[in-house]
Design a protein around this motif. Sequence first.
Motif, PDB file in Angstrom:
ATOM      1  N   VAL A  18       0.869  -1.187   0.000  1.00  0.00           N
ATOM      2  CA  VAL A  18       0.000   0.000   0.000  1.00  0.00           C
ATOM      3  C   VAL A  18       0.900   1.230   0.000  1.00  0.00           C
ATOM      4  N   ASP A  19       0.591   2.179  -0.866  1.00  0.00           N
ATOM      5  CA  ASP A  19       1.301   3.448  -0.863  1.00  0.00           C
ATOM      6  C   ASP A  19       0.357   4.534  -1.349  1.00  0.00           C
ATOM      7  N   LEU A  20       0.533   5.729  -0.816  1.00  0.00           N
ATOM      8  CA  LEU A  20      -0.340   6.842  -1.151  1.00  0.00           C
ATOM      9  C   LEU A  20      -0.019   7.430  -2.518  1.00  0.00           C
ATOM     10  N   SER A  21       1.175   7.210  -3.012  1.00  0.00           N
ATOM     11  CA  SER A  21       1.627   7.794  -4.272  1.00  0.00           C
ATOM     12  C   SER A  21       1.304   6.896  -5.461  1.00  0.00           C
ATOM     13  N   PRO A  22       0.449   7.339  -6.382  1.00  0.00           N
ATOM     14  CA  PRO A  22       0.164   6.509  -7.556  1.00  0.00           C
ATOM     15  C   PRO A  22       1.396   6.185  -8.392  1.00  0.00           C
ATOM     16  N   LEU A  23       2.345   7.117  -8.479  1.00  0.00           N
ATOM     17  CA  LEU A  23       3.536   6.852  -9.286  1.00  0.00           C
ATOM     18  C   LEU A  23       4.457   5.851  -8.602  1.00  0.00           C
ATOM     19  N   MET A  24       4.531   5.884  -7.280  1.00  0.00           N
ATOM     20  CA  MET A  24       5.287   4.854  -6.564  1.00  0.00           C
ATOM     21  C   MET A  24       4.641   3.488  -6.780  1.00  0.00           C
ATOM     22  N   VAL A  25       3.336   3.432  -6.679  1.00  0.00           N
ATOM     23  CA  VAL A  25       2.618   2.167  -6.864  1.00  0.00           C
ATOM     24  C   VAL A  25       2.825   1.638  -8.278  1.00  0.00           C
ATOM     25  N   GLU A  26       2.784   2.520  -9.249  1.00  0.00           N
ATOM     26  CA  GLU A  26       3.018   2.107 -10.634  1.00  0.00           C
ATOM     27  C   GLU A  26       4.389   1.465 -10.789  1.00  0.00           C
ATOM     28  N   VAL A  41      -0.596  -4.406  -5.260  1.00  0.00           N
ATOM     29  CA  VAL A  41      -0.095  -3.144  -4.714  1.00  0.00           C
ATOM     30  C   VAL A  41      -1.187  -2.110  -4.926  1.00  0.00           C
ATOM     31  N   THR A  42      -1.648  -1.514  -3.841  1.00  0.00           N
ATOM     32  CA  THR A  42      -2.834  -0.674  -3.844  1.00  0.00           C
ATOM     33  C   THR A  42      -2.473   0.768  -3.518  1.00  0.00           C
ATOM     34  N   VAL A  43      -3.093   1.711  -4.236  1.00  0.00           N
ATOM     35  CA  VAL A  43      -2.980   3.119  -3.878  1.00  0.00           C
ATOM     36  C   VAL A  43      -3.907   3.369  -2.688  1.00  0.00           C
TER      37      VAL A  43
END
Length: 221
Positions: A76-84, A99-101
């Motif tokens: 889980v991460d708040l950053s969509p680009l990190m998740v991507e 992996v979820t935003v």
Amino acid sequence: MPESRAASIASFWDAAASSFDEEADHGLRDPHVKAAWAERLRSWMPSSPADVLDLGCGTGSLSLLLAEQGHRPAGVDLSPLMVEQARRKLATAGFDVAVTVGDASDPPAEAGASFDVVLSRHLLWTLPDPEEALRRWAGLLRPGGRLVLVEGRWAINAEPDDDRSYDVGSASLPWVGGVRAESLLRALRPLTADARVEPLTDPSLWGRPIQDERYAVVAFV
């Protein structure tokens, strides 16, 4: 977390995503650094396969190590680009990992509701209410489960208003600059049955010598 604040924090980490893995302990591109983290993770985890929630997973480097060791990570991460980037990194290595935003301090239901381990690394300082987050995380653990918290105190004189790059309004970040081990243990005491602190001073973990306080807490419910 209020939506406006979450958006501001996500934007901050989105801006950092393209260069995030350049830090030795983020990208784990150096085989010696990767091996050092793999050894530590192995010592902190239960026998595989374990269900591990990797909170604030960033670009997924620790999730990848966990998958390589036979565990079942979810990120889980708040950053969509990190998740991507995390999704791409894991898929390229041949692993199907969710992996979820979302807000790591209050993980979304789609990430799962029951885990053997909740893992975070250098996340607590970013949270508006880290002690409430710890309560939520402990509630996600199965009986006998464990929190694995990689933390430190690297800005000794930091004040709550020092981290202006977040631009999240007047509310402070209580643990900006990191949190001392004794303070984290005190926060965990009502939530866990046992906890131990392991210093993380080995330069191999960071790709360089470090002078500040860095450690892991492994706490059992």
